[in-house]
Design a protein around this motif. Structure first.
Motif, PDB file in Angstrom:
ATOM      1  N   LEU A   4       0.835  -1.203   0.000  1.00 19.39           N
ATOM      2  CA  LEU A   4       0.000   0.000   0.000  1.00 19.39           C
ATOM      3  C   LEU A   4       0.874   1.260   0.000  1.00 19.39           C
ATOM      4  CD1 LEU A   4      -2.809   1.281   0.141  1.00 19.39           C
ATOM      5  CD2 LEU A   4      -2.651   1.117   2.631  1.00 19.39           C
ATOM      6  N   LYS A   5       1.937   1.267   0.801  1.00 19.77           N
ATOM      7  CA  LYS A   5       2.852   2.402   0.842  1.00 19.77           C
ATOM      8  C   LYS A   5       3.522   2.607  -0.514  1.00 19.77           C
ATOM      9  CE  LYS A   5       4.162   2.335   5.723  1.00 19.77           C
ATOM     10  NZ  LYS A   5       5.284   2.134   6.647  1.00 19.77           N
ATOM     11  N   SER A   6       3.921   1.526  -1.158  1.00 18.39           N
ATOM     12  CA  SER A   6       4.556   1.616  -2.474  1.00 18.39           C
ATOM     13  C   SER A   6       3.591   2.190  -3.505  1.00 18.39           C
ATOM     14  CB  SER A   6       5.030   0.247  -2.937  1.00 18.39           C
ATOM     15  OG  SER A   6       6.040  -0.245  -2.110  1.00 18.39           O
ATOM     16  N   VAL A   7       2.363   1.705  -3.500  1.00 23.43           N
ATOM     17  CA  VAL A   7       1.359   2.191  -4.456  1.00 23.43           C
ATOM     18  C   VAL A   7       1.103   3.678  -4.225  1.00 23.43           C
ATOM     19  CG1 VAL A   7      -1.074   2.019  -5.114  1.00 23.43           C
ATOM     20  CG2 VAL A   7       0.284  -0.054  -4.844  1.00 23.43           C
ATOM     21  N   LEU A   8       0.951   4.100  -2.977  1.00 20.51           N
ATOM     22  CA  LEU A   8       0.724   5.510  -2.667  1.00 20.51           C
ATOM     23  C   LEU A   8       1.928   6.368  -3.062  1.00 20.51           C
ATOM     24  CD1 LEU A   8      -1.120   5.306   0.780  1.00 20.51           C
ATOM     25  CD2 LEU A   8      -2.075   5.948  -1.436  1.00 20.51           C
ATOM     26  N   ALA A   9       3.127   5.886  -2.824  1.00 23.61           N
ATOM     27  CA  ALA A   9       4.336   6.632  -3.166  1.00 23.61           C
ATOM     28  C   ALA A   9       4.464   6.804  -4.683  1.00 23.61           C
ATOM     29  CB  ALA A   9       5.562   5.927  -2.603  1.00 23.61           C
ATOM     30  N   TYR A  10       4.224   5.722  -5.439  1.00 21.76           N
ATOM     31  CA  TYR A  10       4.293   5.819  -6.897  1.00 21.76           C
ATOM     32  C   TYR A  10       3.183   6.718  -7.443  1.00 21.76           C
ATOM     33  CZ  TYR A  10       7.975   2.327  -7.339  1.00 21.76           C
ATOM     34  OH  TYR A  10       9.172   1.669  -7.274  1.00 21.76           O
ATOM     35  N   THR A  11       2.006   6.660  -6.871  1.00 21.82           N
ATOM     36  CA  THR A  11       0.892   7.516  -7.298  1.00 21.82           C
ATOM     37  C   THR A  11       1.239   8.984  -7.055  1.00 21.82           C
ATOM     38  OG1 THR A  11      -0.682   5.755  -6.779  1.00 21.82           O
ATOM     39  CG2 THR A  11      -1.573   7.975  -7.005  1.00 21.82           C
ATOM     40  N   ALA A  12       1.785   9.284  -5.882  1.00 24.96           N
ATOM     41  CA  ALA A  12       2.177  10.651  -5.566  1.00 24.96           C
ATOM     42  C   ALA A  12       3.268  11.138  -6.521  1.00 24.96           C
ATOM     43  CB  ALA A  12       2.660  10.736  -4.121  1.00 24.96           C
ATOM     44  N   ALA A  13       4.223  10.278  -6.847  1.00 28.94           N
ATOM     45  CA  ALA A  13       5.299  10.656  -7.764  1.00 28.94           C
ATOM     46  C   ALA A  13       4.759  10.944  -9.158  1.00 28.94           C
ATOM     47  CB  ALA A  13       6.358   9.559  -7.816  1.00 28.94           C
ATOM     48  N   VAL A  14       3.839  10.125  -9.649  1.00 33.89           N
ATOM     49  CA  VAL A  14       3.248  10.330 -10.972  1.00 33.89           C
ATOM     50  C   VAL A  14       2.434  11.624 -10.983  1.00 33.89           C
ATOM     51  CG1 VAL A  14       1.548   9.419 -12.602  1.00 33.89           C
ATOM     52  CG2 VAL A  14       3.281   7.908 -11.655  1.00 33.89           C
ATOM     53  N   LEU A  15       1.665  11.876  -9.940  1.00 37.44           N
ATOM     54  CA  LEU A  15       0.883  13.111  -9.864  1.00 37.44           C
ATOM     55  C   LEU A  15       1.794  14.341  -9.827  1.00 37.44           C
ATOM     56  CD1 LEU A  15      -2.012  12.146  -7.420  1.00 37.44           C
ATOM     57  CD2 LEU A  15      -2.170  12.621  -9.866  1.00 37.44           C
ATOM     58  N   ALA A  16       2.866  14.267  -9.065  1.00 35.15           N
ATOM     59  CA  ALA A  16       3.813  15.385  -9.002  1.00 35.15           C
ATOM     60  C   ALA A  16       4.439  15.643 -10.370  1.00 35.15           C
ATOM     61  CB  ALA A  16       4.892  15.100  -7.962  1.00 35.15           C
ATOM     62  N   LEU A  17       4.775  14.572 -11.090  1.00 35.50           N
ATOM     63  CA  LEU A  17       5.341  14.713 -12.427  1.00 35.50           C
ATOM     64  C   LEU A  17       4.329  15.357 -13.373  1.00 35.50           C
ATOM     65  CD1 LEU A  17       7.701  14.140 -14.360  1.00 35.50           C
ATOM     66  CD2 LEU A  17       6.658  11.919 -14.804  1.00 35.50           C
ATOM     67  N   LEU A  18       3.083  14.931 -13.314  1.00 37.36           N
ATOM     68  CA  LEU A  18       2.042  15.511 -14.168  1.00 37.36           C
ATOM     69  C   LEU A  18       1.832  16.995 -13.855  1.00 37.36           C
ATOM     70  CD1 LEU A  18      -0.582  12.618 -14.274  1.00 37.36           C
ATOM     71  CD2 LEU A  18       0.971  13.355 -16.099  1.00 37.36           C
TER      72      LEU A  18
END
Length: 151
Positions: A4-18
């Protein structure tokens, strides 16, 4: 939990990039909207002030801006005046003009511009006119800035 932490971290990184990409690609339109909303204006010291008169010649025009004495809290004693000549391709080899910048019916200075070398000579008639600050190349013409003193 670790997944769950990994999924949230990757989601946050993708959103920040966008968000970063959207900011850089839309920077021009975001900037224009910000300026229009806040009412910020470019300083007349940068653009020469508002245009007060235009003298039409055969093939080109002389654009006279308002004298700029604007300061942060009050008017300055020393100011500047910008004169533009446009378009570039219509300018003669030598521009020779008498200018009445304060519109009192009397010539204030005589300016001679060589558009090729972008150099100008000045003969002050009005004691408020001091000197030429510089000559500049515009997008489609030439400009000269003159130093002025306030009454």
């Amino acid at each position: 939990m670790s997944r769950l932490k990994s999924v949230l971290a990757y989601t946050a990184a993708v959103l920040a990039l966008l968000i970063a990409l959207a900011t850089f690609t839309g920077m021009d339109s975001f900037g224009r909207k910000l300026v229009s909303v806040t009412g910020i204006k470019v300083s007349p010291w940068m653009i020469g002030g508002e245009v007060v008169s235009v003298i039409e010649h055969e093939g080109y025009q002389t654009v006279i801006h308002r004298p700029v004495f604007d300061g942060l809290f009050s008017e300055r004693k020393k100011g500047m005046l910008q004169i533009d000549w446009t378009p570039q391709q219509g300018l003669p080899a030598r521009v020779d003009e008498l200018i009445d910048f304060d519109r009192d019916g009397k010539d204030d200075f005589h300016i001679v511009l060589n558009p090729e070398s972008n150099k100008a000579g000045l003969e002050a008639i009005n004691p408020r006119v001091v000197s030429i600050e510089g000559c500049y190349t515009l997008k489609d013409g030439r400009a000269a800035r003159l130093s002025l003193y306030h009454d």
